[in-house]
Motif scaffolding. Structure first.
Motif, PDB file in Angstrom:
ATOM      1  N   LYS A   3       0.818  -1.216   0.000  1.00  0.00           N
ATOM      2  CA  LYS A   3       0.000   0.000   0.000  1.00  0.00           C
ATOM      3  C   LYS A   3       0.854   1.269   0.000  1.00  0.00           C
ATOM      4  N   ILE A   4       2.121   1.182   0.389  1.00  0.00           N
ATOM      5  CA  ILE A   4       2.948   2.390   0.454  1.00  0.00           C
ATOM      6  C   ILE A   4       3.862   2.522  -0.763  1.00  0.00           C
ATOM      7  N   ALA A   5       4.622   1.467  -1.087  1.00  0.00           N
ATOM      8  CA  ALA A   5       5.675   1.591  -2.109  1.00  0.00           C
ATOM      9  C   ALA A   5       5.145   2.015  -3.484  1.00  0.00           C
ATOM     10  N   PRO A   6       4.155   1.321  -4.078  1.00  0.00           N
ATOM     11  CA  PRO A   6       3.706   1.748  -5.415  1.00  0.00           C
ATOM     12  C   PRO A   6       3.060   3.133  -5.411  1.00  0.00           C
ATOM     13  N   LEU A   7       2.277   3.416  -4.349  1.00  0.00           N
ATOM     14  CA  LEU A   7       1.588   4.710  -4.299  1.00  0.00           C
ATOM     15  C   LEU A   7       2.594   5.861  -4.127  1.00  0.00           C
ATOM     16  N   ALA A   8       3.573   5.661  -3.253  1.00  0.00           N
ATOM     17  CA  ALA A   8       4.588   6.703  -3.060  1.00  0.00           C
ATOM     18  C   ALA A   8       5.402   6.898  -4.338  1.00  0.00           C
ATOM     19  N   PHE A  53       5.678   8.311   4.050  1.00  0.00           N
ATOM     20  CA  PHE A  53       5.159   8.495   2.694  1.00  0.00           C
ATOM     21  C   PHE A  53       5.715   9.783   2.064  1.00  0.00           C
ATOM     22  N   VAL A  54       5.602  10.873   2.809  1.00  0.00           N
ATOM     23  CA  VAL A  54       6.074  12.156   2.299  1.00  0.00           C
ATOM     24  C   VAL A  54       7.586  12.116   2.054  1.00  0.00           C
ATOM     25  N   SER A  55       8.304  11.499   2.970  1.00  0.00           N
ATOM     26  CA  SER A  55       9.760  11.445   2.824  1.00  0.00           C
ATOM     27  C   SER A  55      10.164  10.643   1.600  1.00  0.00           C
ATOM     28  N   VAL A  56       9.473   9.518   1.360  1.00  0.00           N
ATOM     29  CA  VAL A  56       9.802   8.694   0.190  1.00  0.00           C
ATOM     30  C   VAL A  56       9.529   9.470  -1.102  1.00  0.00           C
ATOM     31  N   VAL A  57       8.394  10.168  -1.157  1.00  0.00           N
ATOM     32  CA  VAL A  57       8.079  10.975  -2.344  1.00  0.00           C
ATOM     33  C   VAL A  57       9.124  12.079  -2.524  1.00  0.00           C
ATOM     34  N   PHE A  58       9.479  12.722  -1.436  1.00  0.00           N
ATOM     35  CA  PHE A  58      10.439  13.831  -1.491  1.00  0.00           C
ATOM     36  C   PHE A  58      11.809  13.357  -1.963  1.00  0.00           C
ATOM     37  N   VAL A  59      12.233  12.184  -1.537  1.00  0.00           N
ATOM     38  CA  VAL A  59      13.559  11.674  -1.903  1.00  0.00           C
ATOM     39  C   VAL A  59      13.582  11.183  -3.348  1.00  0.00           C
ATOM     40  N   ASN A  60      12.483  10.565  -3.811  1.00  0.00           N
ATOM     41  CA  ASN A  60      12.467   9.974  -5.158  1.00  0.00           C
ATOM     42  C   ASN A  60      12.201  10.998  -6.260  1.00  0.00           C
ATOM     43  N   ASP A 107      11.986   2.327 -15.186  1.00  0.00           N
ATOM     44  CA  ASP A 107      12.443   3.006 -13.971  1.00  0.00           C
ATOM     45  C   ASP A 107      11.385   2.919 -12.866  1.00  0.00           C
ATOM     46  N   PHE A 108      10.120   2.947 -13.252  1.00  0.00           N
ATOM     47  CA  PHE A 108       9.043   2.853 -12.254  1.00  0.00           C
ATOM     48  C   PHE A 108       9.139   1.523 -11.497  1.00  0.00           C
ATOM     49  N   CYS A 109       9.352   0.437 -12.247  1.00  0.00           N
ATOM     50  CA  CYS A 109       9.460  -0.877 -11.599  1.00  0.00           C
ATOM     51  C   CYS A 109      10.678  -0.928 -10.685  1.00  0.00           C
ATOM     52  N   LEU A 110      11.814  -0.442 -11.196  1.00  0.00           N
ATOM     53  CA  LEU A 110      13.032  -0.465 -10.377  1.00  0.00           C
ATOM     54  C   LEU A 110      12.877   0.417  -9.140  1.00  0.00           C
ATOM     55  N   ARG A 111      12.174   1.526  -9.306  1.00  0.00           N
ATOM     56  CA  ARG A 111      12.040   2.471  -8.190  1.00  0.00           C
ATOM     57  C   ARG A 111      11.111   1.914  -7.100  1.00  0.00           C
ATOM     58  N   ILE A 112      10.117   1.131  -7.509  1.00  0.00           N
ATOM     59  CA  ILE A 112       9.284   0.480  -6.490  1.00  0.00           C
ATOM     60  C   ILE A 112      10.145  -0.463  -5.649  1.00  0.00           C
ATOM     61  N   GLY A 113      11.057  -1.181  -6.335  1.00  0.00           N
ATOM     62  CA  GLY A 113      11.966  -2.057  -5.599  1.00  0.00           C
ATOM     63  C   GLY A 113      12.856  -1.264  -4.661  1.00  0.00           C
ATOM     64  N   TYR A 114      13.360  -0.136  -5.138  1.00  0.00           N
ATOM     65  CA  TYR A 114      14.201   0.719  -4.297  1.00  0.00           C
ATOM     66  C   TYR A 114      13.396   1.250  -3.100  1.00  0.00           C
ATOM     67  N   LEU A 156      10.359 -10.103  -3.470  1.00  0.00           N
ATOM     68  CA  LEU A 156       9.605  -9.014  -4.098  1.00  0.00           C
ATOM     69  C   LEU A 156      10.529  -8.101  -4.912  1.00  0.00           C
ATOM     70  N   VAL A 157      11.662  -7.739  -4.337  1.00  0.00           N
ATOM     71  CA  VAL A 157      12.601  -6.863  -5.068  1.00  0.00           C
ATOM     72  C   VAL A 157      13.171  -7.594  -6.276  1.00  0.00           C
ATOM     73  N   LEU A 158      13.467  -8.903  -6.122  1.00  0.00           N
ATOM     74  CA  LEU A 158      13.944  -9.690  -7.261  1.00  0.00           C
ATOM     75  C   LEU A 158      12.898  -9.700  -8.369  1.00  0.00           C
ATOM     76  N   GLY A 159      11.640  -9.909  -7.988  1.00  0.00           N
ATOM     77  CA  GLY A 159      10.567  -9.897  -8.987  1.00  0.00           C
ATOM     78  C   GLY A 159      10.465  -8.565  -9.707  1.00  0.00           C
ATOM     79  N   LEU A 160      10.596  -7.476  -8.972  1.00  0.00           N
ATOM     80  CA  LEU A 160      10.519  -6.153  -9.605  1.00  0.00           C
ATOM     81  C   LEU A 160      11.682  -5.944 -10.577  1.00  0.00           C
TER      82      LEU A 160
END
Length: 478
Positions: A211-216, A346-353, A403-410, A460-464
């Motif tokens: 609920k957090i990683a893809p949305l952020a 959530f805000v911090s992840v958005v701000f950093v990415n 990049d979207f897929c890799l960034r979700i993993g990150y 999960l990260v391997l799959g991404l």
């Protein structure tokens, strides 16, 4: 009640699996050695004038790898299918397989529908032509479905936060003392140092990640795209100013930033909420500009479409930033409240990415804006935002999707790291990072509390990453 073994009545499959995995390892080793010491395969001209590759040692080694991999996969599938039928009779694996039944059904339906209609599904459909992409997609969707069904309490065997007497650090398969009728009788993956069920915490933790990683990441892309397109297209002072801001944020150490953000004094100032006011507005800006650029020449239709799209987005936006008893507490229609810790993360992840996405979009835009079709659109008299959003952005979708897929993993790793350090999320949260951190304290004595969430995070990260590889491969062919 007796403890469960790992395989129960299907233990007869164990020697077959070990033999298949051993042969797979040997065949991979031979394939690497033969590839290093023998020449490349050469083309042979057949009688009909067609060409084919010679079946040399490399070809035979590759065939051996494929066959042993297929044999291993078939045996693993047999574990799941027999476990699905036999349940706890097939030990812990059988009980786990049966407990995850909704996930298996969802995966089978998704793959069946996707493969049937793959020729009509664009880049997503082409993903099913790539074995690497299919494996990656399967791993990702496994955890997505696990998180989704776990949110509705369809998978967990016990409450993720409740403690059971006598179950502290108990091994996987330990029966529950004094279990009542209707209650699940075992701790399938054992108990942690607070006597909580590790399996239930793992599946519940997947929902925290999903609920957090893809949305952020989506919010970060909205910010990066909205600012990166004009910076790359116009250049000049706007580009210099925005690039300076992006470099300034990127120069700040990420972990230090998170430590600062979760500091009680910073939270009391309302800074995370003020940042949310700015960052969460970008999706509305993006969709508003996108639709207005498209339908500007049809005023009536434009107003209706903008109202239909932006009105619900505005209500969601106000509900996101508004919180009772906080610095921003004035909106009467507050549909939901985000816990303070999750909002900070959530805000911090958005701000950093966002700055990284900004730089990628800016670079792609600077390259694409020199193409002929952009010049043709300019000659037609199209406005800059139309060209940016409807000419440049679609042609940059391949690298951005990857990049979207890799960034979700990150982001997933980042969330795990934050949980590991106890930042942001509540201490009792079943998220994987917090669970790994709690398990590591007793790692030298008990492995089972920390291993399941660590393996879940890794898979999960391997799959991404595999999904991103598959998408990259197919987008290059597109």
């Amino acid at each position: 009640m007796e403890p469960l073994s790992w395989t129960g009545s299907i233990a007869f499959l164990n020697p077959l699996l070990f033999a298949a995995l051993g042969l797979l390892a040997i065949s991979i080793l031979l394939w690497i050695i033969i590839g290093a010491v023998t020449p490349e395969e050469r083309a042979i001209t057949n009688a009909g004038g067609t060409l084919s590759l010679s079946a040399g040692p490399q070809g035979l080694a590759a065939l051996a790898v494929r066959l042993t991999f297929l044999a291993s996969a078939v045996i693993l599938l047999a574990y799941l299918l027999l476990g699905l039928v036999m349940g706890t009779g097939a030990g812990i694996i059988g009980a786990l397989s049966q407990q995850m039944l909704p996930v298996w059904i969802a995966l089978v339906v998704l793959y069946a529908v996707s493969i049937t209609f793959k020729r009509r599904l664009g880049l997503y459909g082409k993903l099913f032509d790539s074995p690497i992409g299919m494996i990656g997609f399967g791993l990702v969707m496994f955890w997505v479905f696990t998180g989704f069904f776990a949110a509705f309490d369809m998978l967990a065997t016990h409450d993720a936060l409740s403690q059971a007497s006598g179950m502290k650090n108990k091994a996987p398969g330990t029966p529950l003392r004094g279990a009542e009728e209707g209650e699940f009788q075992w701790y399938l993956l054992g108990g942690d140092n607070l006597a909580r069920d590790v399996f239930s915490r793992m599946v519940k933790g997947s929902w925290e990640v999903v609920k957090i990683a893809p949305l952020a990441t989506t919010f970060a892309f909205m910010v990066g795209i909205t600012l990166g397109l004009p910076a790359g297209y116009y250049g000049g002072k706007l580009d210099t100013f925005l690039s300076f801001l992006a470099n300034l944020i990127l120069a700040f150490p990420v972990i230090l930033l998170f430590y600062l953000m979760v500091t009680p004094e910073i939270v009391e100032t309302g800074l995370p909420q003020y940042m949310a006011v700015v960052l969460f507005a970008f999706p509305m800006v993006f969709f508003g500009v996108l639709l207005n650029a498209r339908y500007r020449t049809q005023p009536k239709k434009n107003i209706i479409i903008l109202a239909v799209v932006l009105a619900p987005l505005f209500v969601l936006y106000m509900s996101l930033i508004n919180a009772k008893g906080s610095k921003i507490d004035f909106w009467p229609v507050d549909l939901f409240d985000i816990p303070g810790g999750i909002l900070v993360v959530f805000v911090s992840v958005v701000f950093v990415n966002s700055p990284t996405v900004f730089r990628i979009v800016r670079g792609l835009t600077m390259d694409i804006k020199t193409r002929d079709y952009v010049a043709a659109a300019q000659t037609r008299g199209e406005r800059p935002w139309y060209i940016m959003l409807w000419e440049v952005l679609p042609n940059a979708r391949g690298p951005l999707i990857v990049d979207f897929c890799l960034r979700i993993g990150y982001t997933t790793i980042l969330l795990g790291t934050l949980g590991f350090f106890g930042l942001g999320l509540p201490p009792e949260s079943p998220d994987w990072g917090s669970t790994i951190n709690e398990g590591r304290k007793l790692l030298s004595i008990y492995l089972h509390p920390a291993l399941p969430p660590a393996i879940a995070l890794l898979s999960l990260v391997l799959g991404l990453n595999l999904l991103a590889d598959g998408l990259r491969e197919e987008s290059l062919r597109d």
